[in-house]
Motif scaffolding. Structure first.
Motif, PDB file in Angstrom:
ATOM      1  N   GLN A 198       9.873 -18.282  20.334  1.00  0.00           N
ATOM      2  CA  GLN A 198      10.185 -17.553  21.454  1.00  0.00           C
ATOM      3  C   GLN A 198      11.071 -16.777  20.899  1.00  0.00           C
ATOM      4  OE1 GLN A 198      13.160 -19.419  24.278  1.00  0.00           O
ATOM      5  NE2 GLN A 198      10.827 -19.625  25.794  1.00  0.00           N
ATOM      6  N   ARG A 216      19.148 -10.579  28.073  1.00  0.00           N
ATOM      7  CA  ARG A 216      18.530  -9.924  29.556  1.00  0.00           C
ATOM      8  C   ARG A 216      20.469  -9.499  30.517  1.00  0.00           C
ATOM      9  NH1 ARG A 216      12.613 -11.206  29.642  1.00  0.00           N
ATOM     10  NH2 ARG A 216      14.165 -12.858  29.923  1.00  0.00           N
ATOM     11  N   TYR A 257      19.639 -10.455  33.288  1.00  0.00           N
ATOM     12  CA  TYR A 257      19.404 -11.396  34.451  1.00  0.00           C
ATOM     13  C   TYR A 257      18.444 -12.437  33.637  1.00  0.00           C
ATOM     14  CZ  TYR A 257      15.288  -9.332  32.847  1.00  0.00           C
ATOM     15  OH  TYR A 257      14.393  -7.964  32.151  1.00  0.00           O
ATOM     16  N   LEU A 258      18.537 -13.644  35.029  1.00  0.00           N
ATOM     17  CA  LEU A 258      17.802 -15.734  34.286  1.00  0.00           C
ATOM     18  C   LEU A 258      16.543 -15.400  33.845  1.00  0.00           C
ATOM     19  CD1 LEU A 258      19.747 -17.491  35.807  1.00  0.00           C
ATOM     20  CD2 LEU A 258      20.953 -16.489  33.714  1.00  0.00           C
ATOM     21  N   GLY A 259      16.071 -15.662  33.299  1.00  0.00           N
ATOM     22  CA  GLY A 259      14.098 -16.180  33.412  1.00  0.00           C
ATOM     23  C   GLY A 259      13.938 -16.433  31.554  1.00  0.00           C
ATOM     24  N   ASN A 260      12.665 -16.856  31.622  1.00  0.00           N
ATOM     25  CA  ASN A 260      12.158 -17.178  30.512  1.00  0.00           C
ATOM     26  C   ASN A 260      11.844 -15.899  29.408  1.00  0.00           C
ATOM     27  OD1 ASN A 260      11.494 -20.195  30.906  1.00  0.00           O
ATOM     28  ND2 ASN A 260       9.706 -19.717  31.570  1.00  0.00           N
ATOM     29  N   SER A 261      12.011 -15.924  28.261  1.00  0.00           N
ATOM     30  CA  SER A 261      11.062 -15.485  27.194  1.00  0.00           C
ATOM     31  C   SER A 261       9.729 -15.330  26.650  1.00  0.00           C
ATOM     32  CB  SER A 261      11.828 -15.527  25.640  1.00  0.00           C
ATOM     33  OG  SER A 261      13.761 -14.938  26.140  1.00  0.00           O
ATOM     34  N   GLN A 262       9.265 -14.149  26.317  1.00  0.00           N
ATOM     35  CA  GLN A 262       7.943 -14.309  25.847  1.00  0.00           C
ATOM     36  C   GLN A 262       7.648 -15.561  25.214  1.00  0.00           C
ATOM     37  OE1 GLN A 262       5.915 -11.210  24.598  1.00  0.00           O
ATOM     38  NE2 GLN A 262       4.107 -11.979  25.591  1.00  0.00           N
TER      39      GLN A 262
END
Length: 310
Positions: free
Chosen positions: A46, A51, A53-58
């Motif tokens: 991963q 960033r 903001y929240l959220g998955n990384s690729q």
């Protein structure tokens, strides 16, 4: 739309590791069951980005290979001294193949010079190519059932393409016979001829996929053949398996399946190369049985299990 029951497997020994041997539907079709393929296996990492903001990384795929597993009926080659259609699969599992024309074909484990396979798997209209494939195999003989071999392979991921599935492959014409008193004799374990319910022999190859700079391959790094057996319990005076297990005494295993030339299969251990452990009580039809674990060790080297087709 693809149909689950339209499948085809082709397998051929490679001359050069990882170079497509181009198996054909005429010479290299494998009659098999329980066929499963995992077309993209491997490791992912991963990116773990920070960033505002929240959220998955690729996730990024960093290693890629494929695996396949299937069962093949344990049959002869159709004539004495004729290699069975699955002979290449055994070579891909760390066996040598020695053909004595008109006599027999013998398979023995090797520690060097192992062969790799090119595998073509077709799921109806999609063709998967696995290169440099190597694997492991187990042999299952169960009373009143057909004897089988269970194969597992790991291979380098080749191409995945749209391709019409051939509808006229050439399969072996040899018909398996059931494991039974008439077909499966003689059987001996540590010099004793048992009333046998089941026997499993597993080569237990240690198959590794390696992905390094300037080297990507599948290799067999070790094997630890093992097995299990269930048989009607003899008296201690007849055969004391408890003491054999306690004292770690080594003995010999031999079993023949099939009585007609061209469809005879013999499995032999090395002489005094089989250990017994984990002896437990079991039952079948209200009859006391013993369930035991087997281990196979080399005596002179590369002789733990010999498969003879004749």
């Amino acid at each position: 739309m693809g149909l689950k029951n339209r499948r085809l497997l082709l397998a051929k020994v490679e001359t050069t590791y990882g170079t497509d041997a181009a198996p054909t539907k005429v010479a290299n079709a494998i009659l098999c069951g329980s066929l499963e393929i995992n077309p993209i296996e491997g490791d992912k990492v991963q990116r773990n980005l920070i960033r505002p903001y929240l959220g998955n990384s690729q996730d990024i795929q960093v290693t890629t290979y494929a695996t396949a597993s299937f069962e093949v009926e344990l049959v002869g080659g159709g004539a004495a001294g004729t290699a069975p259609q699955y002979g290449g699969l055994l070579q891909g599992c760390g066996f040598s193949e020695t053909v004595a024309a008109g006599v027999d074909v013998q398979y023995l484990p090797v520690s060097t010079g192992m062969k790799s396979l090119s595998l073509y798997f077709q799921a109806d209209g999609i063709k998967h190519v696995l290169l440099g494939a190597m694997g492991s195999v187990s042999f299952d003989l169960v009373s009143a059932k057909l004897p089988t071999m269970k194969f597992t392979f790991t291979g380098l991921l080749g191409t995945i393409t749209d391709s019409a599935i051939p509808t006229d492959p050439t399969y072996t014409a040899v018909i398996p016979v059931a494991v039974s008193t008439a077909n499966t004799t003689p059987t001996t374990l540590h010099g004793y001829t048992p009333v046998l319910e089941s026997l499993t022999l597993d080569m237990a190859n240690d198959v590794k996929y390696r992905s390094l700079i300037n080297d990507q391959r599948v290799i067999i790094t070790d094997r630890k053949p093992k097995g299990s057996i269930k048989l009607d319990m003899p008296t201690l005076a007849t055969k004391d398996f408890f003491t054999i297990a306690k004292n770690a005494t080594l003995g010999t295993l031999a079993i023949q399946h099939g009585q007609t030339a061209g469809n005879i299969i013999v499995l032999d251990s090395a002489i005094n190369g089989v250990g017994i452990s984990g002896v437990k009580y079991a039952d079948l039809d209200g009859i006391d049985q013993l369930a035991m674990d087997l281990s196979f060790v080399p005596v002179v080297g590369n002789d733990e299990i010999k498969l003879t087709i004749k």
